[in-house]
Design an enzyme around this catalytic site. Structure first.
Site, PDB file in Angstrom:
ATOM      1  N   ASP A  32       0.843  -1.188   0.000  1.00  0.00           N
ATOM      2  CA  ASP A  32       0.000   0.000   0.000  1.00  0.00           C
ATOM      3  C   ASP A  32       0.886   1.248   0.000  1.00  0.00           C
ATOM      4  O   ASP A  32       1.633   1.490   0.935  1.00  0.00           O
ATOM      5  CB  ASP A  32      -0.890  -0.026   1.255  1.00  0.00           C
ATOM      6  CG  ASP A  32      -1.987   1.034   1.235  1.00  0.00           C
ATOM      7  OD1 ASP A  32      -1.893   1.973   0.425  1.00  0.00           O
ATOM      8  OD2 ASP A  32      -2.924   0.929   2.039  1.00  0.00           O
ATOM      9  N   CYS A  72      -6.683   4.003  -2.558  1.00  0.00           N
ATOM     10  CA  CYS A  72      -6.830   2.595  -2.163  1.00  0.00           C
ATOM     11  C   CYS A  72      -8.037   1.858  -2.753  1.00  0.00           C
ATOM     12  O   CYS A  72      -7.897   0.911  -3.521  1.00  0.00           O
ATOM     13  CB  CYS A  72      -6.872   2.495  -0.637  1.00  0.00           C
ATOM     14  SG  CYS A  72      -5.350   3.037   0.158  1.00  0.00           S
ATOM     15  N   HIS A 122     -10.279  -3.353   2.166  1.00  0.00           N
ATOM     16  CA  HIS A 122     -10.717  -1.986   1.854  1.00  0.00           C
ATOM     17  C   HIS A 122     -11.702  -1.933   0.686  1.00  0.00           C
ATOM     18  O   HIS A 122     -11.630  -1.041  -0.170  1.00  0.00           O
ATOM     19  CB  HIS A 122      -9.513  -1.087   1.593  1.00  0.00           C
ATOM     20  CG  HIS A 122      -9.738   0.320   2.101  1.00  0.00           C
ATOM     21  ND1 HIS A 122      -8.744   1.275   2.140  1.00  0.00           N
ATOM     22  CD2 HIS A 122     -10.842   0.937   2.606  1.00  0.00           C
ATOM     23  CE1 HIS A 122      -9.221   2.404   2.627  1.00  0.00           C
ATOM     24  NE2 HIS A 122     -10.498   2.220   2.925  1.00  0.00           N
ATOM     25  N   ASP A 277      -0.705  -0.291  -5.005  1.00  0.00           N
ATOM     26  CA  ASP A 277      -1.952   0.315  -5.461  1.00  0.00           C
ATOM     27  C   ASP A 277      -1.761   1.744  -5.949  1.00  0.00           C
ATOM     28  O   ASP A 277      -2.456   2.210  -6.842  1.00  0.00           O
ATOM     29  CB  ASP A 277      -3.035   0.248  -4.377  1.00  0.00           C
ATOM     30  CG  ASP A 277      -2.588   0.789  -3.024  1.00  0.00           C
ATOM     31  OD1 ASP A 277      -1.417   1.179  -2.876  1.00  0.00           O
ATOM     32  OD2 ASP A 277      -3.428   0.790  -2.089  1.00  0.00           O
TER      33      ASP A 277
END
Length: 467
Positions: A32, A72, A122, A277
């Site tokens: 991330d 995200c 998420h 991402d």
């Protein structure tokens, strides 16, 4: 005649079993907020990533991997569905991906795969620590997941038993160990497997990696990118030391995963992907976090290692890969059926040199600014394209940015309004218009899309969530 029939049946049965077994395994690993330049093989002199550098030397690594909407939830929805955010409604964080979506794991399961997801999700939109029932897990069978947390030490997750558990210590390390256990078990099966491992770091908080990795940077004088304003020097260096510590920790886990795959004798027929991402501004242009079209936010690392198809001599690709290409390419490389409604492209033949690279640009969007780039923080809707030479973007009032990324790699000079670049802007605007038309994107206000999808947002333009 009977003997011939038996021989024919046996041969066909053998071929069928052989084809089934030879479907490649997939280990898809993504971090991330890891920006493309923060790697040794990418030329960064400070960050220590020897194992990812080794992976790049054995696989295909991309120099133009672009996050189509660099934040995200939208990225994760594109990864799983292969569809543009305006087609799924997934253009902000903390909203629910339609449980009936024909997505990644469901597509692989239909064609004989076992499926697993470990780490940050998420995509559920029902609270960042909330339980996610099986019907909202998008077809993943093996499940050790939390919706979202940036507490990386002793963090929690929901398991297959529908109970809440804790990862021991630094969660990325514990998640990697669990992924290795899964790989070892699956390597004994006749069915191929598809595993997604989603790490939370190097996303903030930056100073929480294991001490051994923080110590690597204690006495290092970090070299800043020239686009970091002088007034942010101290903050940027402190942030990068913690950020790089996370990167080096994750780099060590890439080695553990690679060693496990080799130990299980499945390296040749396993597609291994490492990516992220989106990136992280870390004070470049005086900005932080993501959602921007600047290189630090929109460009990500992307490496594919698949020895059976590409060998193990590293290859560099400048193909303009975007988030929407990932699902069709994973399906295509696996020899599986690709749904007609995906918005990306299977680029397997381009990488093999069997098909010409004709891509003009990669689309980057902000459909509704929110959160860390709310309107109060300067956030705004934009649509843009990144080519092999330029970055161009429009906001709702017209042309916004033009950078020549070859002569100006740190994007220090905005060429918008320069008469010498009028024709270039016109051509890039036409390319952008073509892309938006292909995506059925009318480039309206963010609020109009929020209303269309009936999302509930707070005063900052962010979907309210429960911690």
């Amino acid at each position: 005649m009977k003997k011939i029939s038996i021989i024919l049946f046996t041969t066909l049965f053998f071929i069928s079993c052989k084809n089934k077994i030879e479907k490649p395994n997939i280990v898809f690993v993504f971090a991330d907020q890891w920006r493309a330049e923060s790697l040794g093989y990418a030329g960064n002199p400070d960050v220590k990533t020897p194992n990812i550098d080794q992976l790049a030397s054995e696989g295909v690594y991309f120099t133009n991997a672009i996050s189509t909407e660099p934040v995200c939830t939208p990225y994760r929805a594109m990864l799983l569905t292969g569809q543009y955010p305006l087609k799924t409604g997934m253009f902000m964080n903390d909203i629910l991906l339609d449980p009936t979506s024909e997505s990644f794991a469901k597509l692989f399961k239909k064609q004989g795969y076992n499926t697993a997801y470990i780490g940050k999700w998420h995509l559920d939109g029902n609270g960042r620590s909330a339980f996610i029932p099986k019907e909202r897990r998008q077809g993943f069978d093996y499940w050790k997941v939390l919706e979202c947390s940036h507490t990386y030490n002793n963090s929690t997750y929901w398991g297959n038993d529908d109970e809440l558990h804790s990862w021991e210590g630094y969660d990325a390390e514990a998640q990697t160990k669990d992924a290795i256990t899964y790989i070892e078990e699956q390597s004994k099966s006749k069915k191929p497997f598809s595993l997604v491992l989603s790490w939370g770091p190097p996303h903030a908080p930056y100073q929480t990696a294991p001490k051994e990795f923080q110590d690597l940077y204690t006495n290092v004088d970090i070299k800043l990118r020239p686009n970091v304003p002088e007034e942010f020097t101290k903050k940027a260096k402190k942030t990068l030391k913690g950020y790089y510590a996370h990167c080096s920790a994750l780099d060590s886990y890439i080695k553990q995963l690679q060693d496990a795959i080799k130990r299980c004798n499945i390296e040749e027929n396993t597609i291994f992907v490492f990516t992220s991402d989106h990136g992280d501004m870390i004070y470049s242009h005086g900005e932080t976090k993501k959602q921007r079209i600047y290189n630090e936010s929109a460009k990500v690392p992307f490496i594919i290692k698949y020895p059976a198809l590409f060998g193990t001599n590293g290859k560099k690709s400048d193909f303009l890969l975007n988030s929407l290409d990932i699902l069709p390419t994973m399906l295509g490389m696996s020899g599986l059926n690709i749904p007609a409604n995906l918005d990306g492209e299977d680029i397997t033949d381009v990488l093999l040199g069997k098909k010409e690279d004709t891509r003009k640009a990669s689309l980057v969007t902000c459909i509704q600014p929110f959160g860390q780039w709310s309107r109060a923080r300067g956030g705004k809707e934009f649509r843009g394209v990144i080519t092999k030479k330029y970055t161009y973007a429009k906001d709702l009032s017209g042309d916004w940015l033009l950078f020549d990324n070859v002569s100006d790699p740190y994007q220090l000079k905005n060429l918008k309004g320069d008469p010498a670049f009028e024709s270039i802007i016109k051509n890039l605007e036409e390319t952008l218009t073509e892309e938006l038309k292909r995506m059925d994107d009318e480039f309206l206000t963010g609020s109009s899309y929020v209303e269309k999808w009936e999302h509930s947002i707070d005063s900052t333009g962010t979907v309210p969530y429960k911690w």
